[in-house]
Design a protein around this motif. Structure first.
Motif, PDB file in Angstrom:
ATOM      1  N   THR A  93     -13.880   8.141 -39.835  1.00 37.25           N
ATOM      2  CA  THR A  93     -12.907   9.183 -40.141  1.00 37.25           C
ATOM      3  C   THR A  93     -12.333   9.726 -38.846  1.00 37.25           C
ATOM      4  N   CYS A  94     -11.026   9.709 -38.729  1.00 38.29           N
ATOM      5  CA  CYS A  94     -10.382  10.249 -37.539  1.00 38.29           C
ATOM      6  C   CYS A  94     -10.766  11.719 -37.393  1.00 38.29           C
ATOM      7  N   PRO A  95     -11.312  12.096 -36.254  1.00 41.42           N
ATOM      8  CA  PRO A  95     -11.754  13.483 -36.102  1.00 41.42           C
ATOM      9  C   PRO A  95     -10.588  14.474 -36.077  1.00 41.42           C
ATOM     10  N   THR A  96      -9.393  13.984 -35.798  1.00 40.11           N
ATOM     11  CA  THR A  96      -8.251  14.888 -35.692  1.00 40.11           C
ATOM     12  C   THR A  96      -7.576  15.116 -37.037  1.00 40.11           C
ATOM     13  N   CYS A  97      -7.272  14.020 -37.750  1.00 45.46           N
ATOM     14  CA  CYS A  97      -6.511  14.185 -38.995  1.00 45.46           C
ATOM     15  C   CYS A  97      -7.321  13.818 -40.222  1.00 45.46           C
ATOM     16  N   LYS A  98      -8.564  13.429 -40.005  1.00 45.20           N
ATOM     17  CA  LYS A  98      -9.478  13.125 -41.119  1.00 45.20           C
ATOM     18  C   LYS A  98      -9.043  11.914 -41.936  1.00 45.20           C
ATOM     19  N   LEU A 113      -3.833   3.424 -31.636  1.00 43.79           N
ATOM     20  CA  LEU A 113      -3.922   4.839 -31.957  1.00 43.79           C
ATOM     21  C   LEU A 113      -4.034   5.033 -33.458  1.00 43.79           C
ATOM     22  N   CYS A 114      -4.552   6.178 -33.835  1.00 47.85           N
ATOM     23  CA  CYS A 114      -4.602   6.533 -35.249  1.00 47.85           C
ATOM     24  C   CYS A 114      -3.190   6.458 -35.814  1.00 47.85           C
ATOM     25  N   ILE A 115      -3.049   5.774 -36.938  1.00 46.04           N
ATOM     26  CA  ILE A 115      -1.726   5.578 -37.531  1.00 46.04           C
ATOM     27  C   ILE A 115      -1.077   6.933 -37.833  1.00 46.04           C
ATOM     28  N   LYS A 116      -1.881   7.859 -38.251  1.00 47.55           N
ATOM     29  CA  LYS A 116      -1.329   9.142 -38.714  1.00 47.55           C
ATOM     30  C   LYS A 116      -1.033  10.103 -37.583  1.00 47.55           C
ATOM     31  N   CYS A 117      -2.013  10.364 -36.747  1.00 48.56           N
ATOM     32  CA  CYS A 117      -1.851  11.448 -35.774  1.00 48.56           C
ATOM     33  C   CYS A 117      -1.696  10.937 -34.346  1.00 48.56           C
ATOM     34  N   LYS A 118      -1.767   9.610 -34.166  1.00 46.46           N
ATOM     35  CA  LYS A 118      -1.540   8.998 -32.854  1.00 46.46           C
ATOM     36  C   LYS A 118      -2.575   9.428 -31.805  1.00 46.46           C
TER      37      LYS A 118
END
Ligand SMILES: [Zn+2]
Ligand SMILES: [Zn+2]
Length: 68
Positions: free
Chosen positions: A36-41, A58-63
């Motif tokens: 789970t991305c710690p920034t955007c979950k 990078l995370c697709i959602k929050c980069k």
């Protein structure tokens, strides 16, 4: 005689939601362990997250950098 048909209520197509178990890296259901991305979950497969980390993706959602 009144046999006018009442039109059925419009059925809305199910909107495409990112499901909880949908991995945006490989665009499919998450298999195995979840990262789970710690920034955007946003959840990803742990395997995809590890690969993304190695490839500097990078995370697709929050980069944010993936830190699997
Ligand atoms: Zn994120
Ligand atoms: Zn995946």
């Amino acid at each position: 005689m009144n046999d006018k048909k009442v039109p059925p209520p419009p059925v809305l197509p199910p909107s495409f939601n990112i499901r909880d178990n949908f991995c945006l890296f490989h665009k499919g259901p998450i298999q195995g362990e979840t990262y789970t991305c710690p920034t955007c979950k946003t959840p990803y497969c742990l395997e995809c997250a590890k690969k993304a980390k190695l490839e500097g993706k990078l995370c697709i959602k929050c980069k944010q950098l993936v830190i699997a």
